[in-house]
Scaffold this motif. Structure first.
Motif, PDB file in Angstrom:
ATOM      1  N   PRO A 171       9.772   6.309  12.219  1.00  0.00           N
ATOM      2  CA  PRO A 171      10.941   6.533  11.261  1.00  0.00           C
ATOM      3  C   PRO A 171      10.572   5.606  10.030  1.00  0.00           C
ATOM      4  O   PRO A 171      10.287   4.468  10.347  1.00  0.00           O
ATOM      5  N   PRO A 172      10.547   5.848   8.942  1.00  0.00           N
ATOM      6  CA  PRO A 172      10.235   5.316   7.720  1.00  0.00           C
ATOM      7  C   PRO A 172      11.335   4.001   7.835  1.00  0.00           C
ATOM      8  O   PRO A 172      12.508   4.268   8.035  1.00  0.00           O
ATOM      9  N   GLN A 173      10.923   3.071   7.066  1.00  0.00           N
ATOM     10  CA  GLN A 173      11.761   1.939   7.001  1.00  0.00           C
ATOM     11  C   GLN A 173      11.697   1.220   5.531  1.00  0.00           C
ATOM     12  O   GLN A 173      10.869   2.171   4.779  1.00  0.00           O
ATOM     13  N   PHE A 174      12.630   0.581   5.080  1.00  0.00           N
ATOM     14  CA  PHE A 174      12.728   0.373   3.631  1.00  0.00           C
ATOM     15  C   PHE A 174      12.686  -0.962   3.314  1.00  0.00           C
ATOM     16  O   PHE A 174      13.645  -1.846   3.992  1.00  0.00           O
ATOM     17  N   ASN A 175      12.035  -1.514   2.324  1.00  0.00           N
ATOM     18  CA  ASN A 175      12.150  -3.046   1.914  1.00  0.00           C
ATOM     19  C   ASN A 175      12.415  -3.399   0.462  1.00  0.00           C
ATOM     20  O   ASN A 175      12.036  -2.464  -0.469  1.00  0.00           O
ATOM     21  N   ARG A 176      12.548  -4.494   0.193  1.00  0.00           N
ATOM     22  CA  ARG A 176      12.948  -4.829  -1.110  1.00  0.00           C
ATOM     23  C   ARG A 176      12.073  -6.416  -1.373  1.00  0.00           C
ATOM     24  O   ARG A 176      12.462  -7.183  -0.454  1.00  0.00           O
ATOM     25  N   TYR A 177      11.320  -6.501  -2.445  1.00  0.00           N
ATOM     26  CA  TYR A 177      11.004  -7.807  -2.814  1.00  0.00           C
ATOM     27  C   TYR A 177      11.497  -8.244  -3.986  1.00  0.00           C
ATOM     28  O   TYR A 177      11.237  -7.600  -5.168  1.00  0.00           O
ATOM     29  N   ALA A 178      12.121  -9.251  -4.021  1.00  0.00           N
ATOM     30  CA  ALA A 178      12.823  -9.939  -5.238  1.00  0.00           C
ATOM     31  C   ALA A 178      13.331 -11.190  -5.209  1.00  0.00           C
ATOM     32  O   ALA A 178      13.553 -11.771  -3.853  1.00  0.00           O
ATOM     33  N   GLY A 179      13.615 -12.090  -6.067  1.00  0.00           N
ATOM     34  CA  GLY A 179      14.114 -13.316  -6.089  1.00  0.00           C
ATOM     35  C   GLY A 179      13.011 -14.218  -5.160  1.00  0.00           C
ATOM     36  O   GLY A 179      11.883 -14.271  -5.341  1.00  0.00           O
ATOM     37  N   THR A 180      13.857 -14.943  -4.111  1.00  0.00           N
ATOM     38  CA  THR A 180      13.105 -15.924  -3.287  1.00  0.00           C
ATOM     39  C   THR A 180      12.331 -15.037  -2.348  1.00  0.00           C
ATOM     40  O   THR A 180      11.323 -15.588  -1.392  1.00  0.00           O
ATOM     41  N   ALA A 181      12.707 -13.917  -1.837  1.00  0.00           N
ATOM     42  CA  ALA A 181      12.173 -13.035  -0.891  1.00  0.00           C
ATOM     43  C   ALA A 181      11.152 -12.239  -1.511  1.00  0.00           C
ATOM     44  O   ALA A 181      11.649 -11.010  -1.469  1.00  0.00           O
ATOM     45  N   ASN A 182      10.035 -12.750  -1.694  1.00  0.00           N
ATOM     46  CA  ASN A 182       9.270 -11.854  -2.718  1.00  0.00           C
ATOM     47  C   ASN A 182       7.985 -11.694  -2.320  1.00  0.00           C
ATOM     48  O   ASN A 182       7.065 -11.243  -3.330  1.00  0.00           O
ATOM     49  N   HIS A 183       7.370 -12.041  -1.151  1.00  0.00           N
ATOM     50  CA  HIS A 183       6.250 -11.639  -0.720  1.00  0.00           C
ATOM     51  C   HIS A 183       5.948 -11.635   0.686  1.00  0.00           C
ATOM     52  O   HIS A 183       6.789 -11.762   1.439  1.00  0.00           O
ATOM     53  N   TYR A 184       4.485 -11.299   1.047  1.00  0.00           N
ATOM     54  CA  TYR A 184       4.330 -10.985   2.429  1.00  0.00           C
ATOM     55  C   TYR A 184       2.895 -11.323   2.382  1.00  0.00           C
ATOM     56  O   TYR A 184       1.862 -10.422   1.986  1.00  0.00           O
ATOM     57  N   GLY A 185       2.639 -12.406   3.261  1.00  0.00           N
ATOM     58  CA  GLY A 185       1.154 -12.965   3.451  1.00  0.00           C
ATOM     59  C   GLY A 185       0.147 -11.965   4.079  1.00  0.00           C
ATOM     60  O   GLY A 185       0.636 -11.022   4.695  1.00  0.00           O
ATOM     61  N   ASP A 186      -1.148 -12.391   4.326  1.00  0.00           N
ATOM     62  CA  ASP A 186      -2.060 -11.677   4.981  1.00  0.00           C
ATOM     63  C   ASP A 186      -1.357 -11.305   6.482  1.00  0.00           C
ATOM     64  O   ASP A 186      -1.141 -12.310   7.075  1.00  0.00           O
ATOM     65  N   HIS A 187      -1.456 -10.339   7.076  1.00  0.00           N
ATOM     66  CA  HIS A 187      -1.327  -9.559   8.376  1.00  0.00           C
ATOM     67  C   HIS A 187      -2.128  -8.398   8.455  1.00  0.00           C
ATOM     68  O   HIS A 187      -2.429  -7.927   7.667  1.00  0.00           O
ATOM     69  N   VAL A 188      -2.099  -8.073  10.091  1.00  0.00           N
ATOM     70  CA  VAL A 188      -2.246  -6.755  10.613  1.00  0.00           C
ATOM     71  C   VAL A 188      -1.243  -5.912  11.252  1.00  0.00           C
ATOM     72  O   VAL A 188      -0.535  -6.759  12.165  1.00  0.00           O
ATOM     73  N   ASP A 189      -0.996  -4.984  10.898  1.00  0.00           N
ATOM     74  CA  ASP A 189       0.221  -4.440  11.674  1.00  0.00           C
ATOM     75  C   ASP A 189      -0.013  -4.113  13.091  1.00  0.00           C
ATOM     76  O   ASP A 189      -1.291  -4.162  13.641  1.00  0.00           O
TER      77      ASP A 189
END
Length: 225
Positions: free
Chosen positions: A81-99
Motif C-alpha cells: 500500500p502506498p504511503q505519503f510523506n512531506r519534507y519541509a521546515g525542520t523535518a526536511n531530510h532522510y539520511g543514507d539508508h537501505v529499505d
C-alpha cells in the motif's frame, strides 16, 4: 534498473491528489521506520489509516495498475500500500539508508524488490529534496516533475537531501516483482520496449511474433507468479 516514468498521474488525478493533501494532518515519519532508518529519518507522513491516505492510495494504485511502462518494468506480483510523506521546515531530510528486505501487508510478507517514489510537488515549488540513489555506476540525483515516478532497486543505498525552501510531497511504496533478479527484469523490459517500437514502426511481422515468443518464454522461465 533505475527508471524514470513521466506523467503517471494525469492533470486531473494530480489536481485531486493535491486537493486531498491540502491541509492534511501529518505525523512524525519515524513512527514507520525501523531502528536503523529512524536514526536518519527526519520527515512527516500521513497516518496510514486516515481518510486522506486511503483516498490517495486508491488514486495511486489505479494510476500505476493501468500504466503499461510501469507494468513492463516492475512486473508486479504484489504492491505494498502506498504511503505519503512531506519534507519541509525542520523535518526536511532522510539520511543514507537501505529499505527493509521484507515488509508486511497485514499478515502477508512482501519482498521489496523495487522501491518507488511518485512526486506530487513540482521542482519549482521547492529547493533541495533530491532523491539520491547510490549504485555501482555512481550516484543518481532524481527530482522529477509532479505526477512522475522513479523505480529503483530495493537494494540501493539512498537518501533525500534537505529541503531548504517550500515543501516536497510524494508517495513511496515497494513492489515484489514476479521476476526477482534486477538484471533479468532489465533484459525483459528492454526487449518489451524494443518490440513496442518495432510494432509501431513496421507493424506485426513473423519476426516480431518470434521475438514476442522469446520474451514470453524468458518470462515463463524466470517468473514466480
Amino acid at each position: 534498473m533505475l527508471l524514470q516514468i513521466p506523467d503517471v498521474l494525469d492533470a486531473d488525478a494530480l489536481a485531486h491528489a493535491r486537493d486531498l493533501l491540502d491541509g492534511a494532518a501529518w505525523t512524525d515519519g519515524r513512527r514507520s521506520a525501523g531502528p536503523q532508518a529512524a536514526r536518519v529519518k527526519h520527515n512527516q507522513q500521513l497516518d496510514a489509516d486516515s481518510e486522506t491516505a486511503r483516498a490517495l492510495r486508491t488514486l495511486v494504485l489505479q494510476a500505476v495498475e493501468r500504466h503499461a511502462v510501469f507494468f513492463s518494468a516492475a512486473l508486479p506480483k504484489r504492491v505494498l500500500p502506498p504511503q505519503f510523506n512531506r519534507y519541509a521546515g525542520t523535518a526536511n531530510h532522510y539520511g543514507d539508508h537501505v529499505d527493509q528486505a521484507i515488509r508486511y501487508a497485514g499478515e502477508q510478507r512482501v519482498r521489496t524488490d523495487l522501491s518507488c517514489t511518485l512526486f506530487f510537488s513540482d521542482p519549482s515549488e521547492y529547493d533541495g529534496g533530491e532523491l539520491v540513489i547510490e549504485q555501482g555506476f555512481g550516484s543518481q540525483r532524481v527530482k522529477l516533475a509532479a505526477g512522475s515516478l522513479v523505480l529503483y532497486p530495493g537494494t540501493s543505498v539512498h537518501r533525500v537531501e534537505p529541503v531548504t525552501r517550500g515543501e516536497r510531497l510524494a508517495s513511496f511504496f515497494w513492489i515484489e516483482s514476479m521476476v526477482r533478479r534486477d538484471d533479468q527484469r532489465q533484459l525483459l523490459f528492454d526487449m518489451d520496449m524494443a518490440l513496442m517500437r518495432l510494432r509501431a514502426e513496421h507493424g506485426e511481422s513473423a519476426e516480431t511474433v518470434r521475438l514476442t515468443g522469446t520474451y514470453h518464454n524468458l518470462l515463463r522461465m524466470w517468473a514466480d507468479s
